[in-house]
Motif scaffolding. Structure first.
Motif, PDB file in Angstrom:
ATOM      1  N   ASP A   1      77.490  69.042  -3.462  1.00 45.73           N
ATOM      2  CA  ASP A   1      78.727  69.584  -2.932  1.00 45.73           C
ATOM      3  C   ASP A   1      78.474  69.823  -1.442  1.00 45.73           C
ATOM      4  N   VAL A   2      79.511  70.019  -0.656  1.00 44.55           N
ATOM      5  CA  VAL A   2      79.329  70.294   0.768  1.00 44.55           C
ATOM      6  C   VAL A   2      79.247  71.794   1.031  1.00 44.55           C
ATOM      7  N   VAL A   3      80.278  72.528   0.654  1.00 42.32           N
ATOM      8  CA  VAL A   3      80.359  73.951   0.981  1.00 42.32           C
ATOM      9  C   VAL A   3      79.656  74.758  -0.108  1.00 42.32           C
ATOM     10  N   MET A   4      78.480  75.302   0.242  1.00 40.89           N
ATOM     11  CA  MET A   4      77.691  76.112  -0.687  1.00 40.89           C
ATOM     12  C   MET A   4      77.003  77.218   0.100  1.00 40.89           C
ATOM     13  N   PRO A   5      76.686  78.324  -0.564  1.00 38.97           N
ATOM     14  CA  PRO A   5      75.963  79.400   0.120  1.00 38.97           C
ATOM     15  C   PRO A   5      74.515  78.993   0.405  1.00 38.97           C
ATOM     16  N   ARG A   6      73.875  79.734   1.251  1.00 40.99           N
ATOM     17  CA  ARG A   6      72.477  79.559   1.658  1.00 40.99           C
ATOM     18  C   ARG A   6      72.228  78.256   2.400  1.00 40.99           C
ATOM     19  N   LEU A   7      72.499  77.118   1.788  1.00 39.97           N
ATOM     20  CA  LEU A   7      72.297  75.823   2.448  1.00 39.97           C
ATOM     21  C   LEU A   7      73.354  74.863   1.935  1.00 39.97           C
ATOM     22  N   ASP A   8      74.159  74.324   2.851  1.00 41.86           N
ATOM     23  CA  ASP A   8      75.234  73.420   2.434  1.00 41.86           C
ATOM     24  C   ASP A   8      74.696  72.025   2.117  1.00 41.86           C
ATOM     25  N   GLY A   9      75.573  71.165   1.640  1.00 39.03           N
ATOM     26  CA  GLY A   9      75.175  69.828   1.244  1.00 39.03           C
ATOM     27  C   GLY A   9      74.630  68.976   2.378  1.00 39.03           C
ATOM     28  N   PHE A  10      75.188  69.114   3.576  1.00 35.61           N
ATOM     29  CA  PHE A  10      74.690  68.330   4.713  1.00 35.61           C
ATOM     30  C   PHE A  10      73.292  68.779   5.105  1.00 35.61           C
ATOM     31  N   GLY A  11      73.067  70.086   5.118  1.00 37.73           N
ATOM     32  CA  GLY A  11      71.732  70.612   5.435  1.00 37.73           C
ATOM     33  C   GLY A  11      70.713  70.170   4.403  1.00 37.73           C
ATOM     34  N   ALA A  12      71.091  70.216   3.133  1.00 37.97           N
ATOM     35  CA  ALA A  12      70.189  69.773   2.074  1.00 37.97           C
ATOM     36  C   ALA A  12      69.892  68.280   2.219  1.00 37.97           C
ATOM     37  N   ALA A  13      70.928  67.475   2.487  1.00 38.48           N
ATOM     38  CA  ALA A  13      70.732  66.034   2.653  1.00 38.48           C
ATOM     39  C   ALA A  13      69.798  65.748   3.828  1.00 38.48           C
ATOM     40  N   ALA A  14      70.008  66.419   4.933  1.00 39.13           N
ATOM     41  CA  ALA A  14      69.161  66.200   6.102  1.00 39.13           C
ATOM     42  C   ALA A  14      67.702  66.567   5.810  1.00 39.13           C
ATOM     43  N   GLN A  15      67.487  67.679   5.102  1.00 40.05           N
ATOM     44  CA  GLN A  15      66.115  68.080   4.776  1.00 40.05           C
ATOM     45  C   GLN A  15      65.481  67.131   3.762  1.00 40.05           C
ATOM     46  N   LEU A  16      66.268  66.643   2.811  1.00 40.93           N
ATOM     47  CA  LEU A  16      65.741  65.669   1.856  1.00 40.93           C
ATOM     48  C   LEU A  16      65.337  64.381   2.570  1.00 40.93           C
ATOM     49  N   ARG A  17      66.159  63.933   3.517  1.00 40.32           N
ATOM     50  CA  ARG A  17      65.845  62.714   4.264  1.00 40.32           C
ATOM     51  C   ARG A  17      64.634  62.896   5.192  1.00 40.32           C
ATOM     52  N   ALA A  18      64.422  64.106   5.683  1.00 48.09           N
ATOM     53  CA  ALA A  18      63.312  64.367   6.597  1.00 48.09           C
ATOM     54  C   ALA A  18      61.966  64.459   5.867  1.00 48.09           C
ATOM     55  N   ASP A  19      61.978  64.677   4.578  1.00 49.11           N
ATOM     56  CA  ASP A  19      60.758  64.815   3.788  1.00 49.11           C
ATOM     57  C   ASP A  19      60.380  63.440   3.228  1.00 49.11           C
ATOM     58  N   PRO A  20      59.199  62.917   3.564  1.00 51.92           N
ATOM     59  CA  PRO A  20      58.817  61.585   3.070  1.00 51.92           C
ATOM     60  C   PRO A  20      58.822  61.472   1.549  1.00 51.92           C
ATOM     61  N   ARG A  21      58.631  62.579   0.842  1.00 52.15           N
ATOM     62  CA  ARG A  21      58.611  62.540  -0.624  1.00 52.15           C
ATOM     63  C   ARG A  21      60.004  62.356  -1.210  1.00 52.15           C
ATOM     64  N   THR A  22      61.058  62.699  -0.450  1.00 58.90           N
ATOM     65  CA  THR A  22      62.426  62.604  -0.970  1.00 58.90           C
ATOM     66  C   THR A  22      63.337  61.737  -0.099  1.00 58.90           C
ATOM     67  N   ALA A  23      62.804  61.176   0.960  1.00 54.62           N
ATOM     68  CA  ALA A  23      63.625  60.395   1.893  1.00 54.62           C
ATOM     69  C   ALA A  23      64.299  59.208   1.219  1.00 54.62           C
ATOM     70  N   HIS A  24      63.727  58.721   0.135  1.00 48.99           N
ATOM     71  CA  HIS A  24      64.239  57.538  -0.564  1.00 48.99           C
ATOM     72  C   HIS A  24      65.289  57.847  -1.628  1.00 48.99           C
ATOM     73  N   LEU A  25      65.478  59.121  -1.973  1.00 49.63           N
ATOM     74  CA  LEU A  25      66.378  59.462  -3.074  1.00 49.63           C
ATOM     75  C   LEU A  25      67.837  59.148  -2.738  1.00 49.63           C
ATOM     76  N   PRO A  26      68.543  58.471  -3.628  1.00 46.83           N
ATOM     77  CA  PRO A  26      69.969  58.235  -3.405  1.00 46.83           C
ATOM     78  C   PRO A  26      70.750  59.549  -3.475  1.00 46.83           C
ATOM     79  N   LEU A  27      71.622  59.763  -2.499  1.00 51.56           N
ATOM     80  CA  LEU A  27      72.414  60.991  -2.404  1.00 51.56           C
ATOM     81  C   LEU A  27      73.899  60.662  -2.406  1.00 51.56           C
ATOM     82  N   ALA A  28      74.649  61.448  -3.185  1.00 54.17           N
ATOM     83  CA  ALA A  28      76.109  61.304  -3.208  1.00 54.17           C
ATOM     84  C   ALA A  28      76.731  62.657  -2.914  1.00 54.17           C
ATOM     85  N   ILE A  29      77.680  62.683  -2.005  1.00 49.29           N
ATOM     86  CA  ILE A  29      78.464  63.886  -1.739  1.00 49.29           C
ATOM     87  C   ILE A  29      79.653  63.878  -2.702  1.00 49.29           C
ATOM     88  N   VAL A  30      79.836  64.989  -3.420  1.00 51.54           N
ATOM     89  CA  VAL A  30      80.985  65.168  -4.291  1.00 51.54           C
ATOM     90  C   VAL A  30      81.746  66.356  -3.720  1.00 51.54           C
TER      91      VAL A  30
END
Length: 155
Positions: A72-101
């Motif tokens: 989701d996009v709008v969430m407390p603590r860390l929104d979807g864009f912030g989570a996506a950016a951090q996942l992409r920045a981490d080599p262990r999760t940079a490859h995971l497919p992400l979908a915004i709902v």
């Protein structure tokens, strides 16, 4: 001053599904939406793990090792864009497919592309469309892993 109530973090894992089509991490702060997505994906053979927000997503992603993540996009603590950016920045999760709902406004799509999101699904969504998007992401990840290339866009 308004009162706030904080619930402790609890395990959000679903049952392990033998022969599952893939494992999906569903991240949404709305319990009803999380459950709706979970049920629809489980009916189609996916194993589903849930998280309440982007911060919890980052806490559990390495333990559950999903094949795809819906955010989701709008969430407390860390929104979807912030989570996506951090996942992409981490080599262990940079490859995971992400979908915004989410509502998927033009701004959300542009911000999602900048954060490295692979797919968008507008709320309210048709369950069949949700399954199609997730299945496409998991299959793309599987194909790329067989070829030795990462599945997501990366950084």
């Amino acid at each position: 001053m308004a009162k706030t109530r904080t619930r402790g973090l609890r395990a959000t894992y679903s049952r392990v599904v033998p022969g599952a089509s893939g494992r999906v991490l569903v991240v949404d702060d709305n319990k009803v939406i999380r459950q709706l997505i979970k049920v629809n994906l489980e009916l189609e053979g996916f194993e589903v793990v849930t998280a309440n927000d982007g911060a919890e997503c980052l806490d559990v992603v390495h333990r559950v090792r999903p094949d795809a993540i819906t955010l989701d996009v709008v969430m407390p603590r860390l929104d979807g864009f912030g989570a996506a950016a951090q996942l992409r920045a981490d080599p262990r999760t940079a490859h995971l497919p992400l979908a915004i709902v989410s509502a998927c406004t033009q701004h959300e799509v542009e911000a999602g592309i900048a954060a490295g999101v692979d797919a968008f699904l507008a709320k309210p969504f048709e369950p069949a469309e949700l399954v199609r998007v997730v299945r496409r992401l998991v299959e793309r990840k599987d194909r790329r892993e067989r070829k030795g290339a990462p599945a997501g866009r990366g950084v």
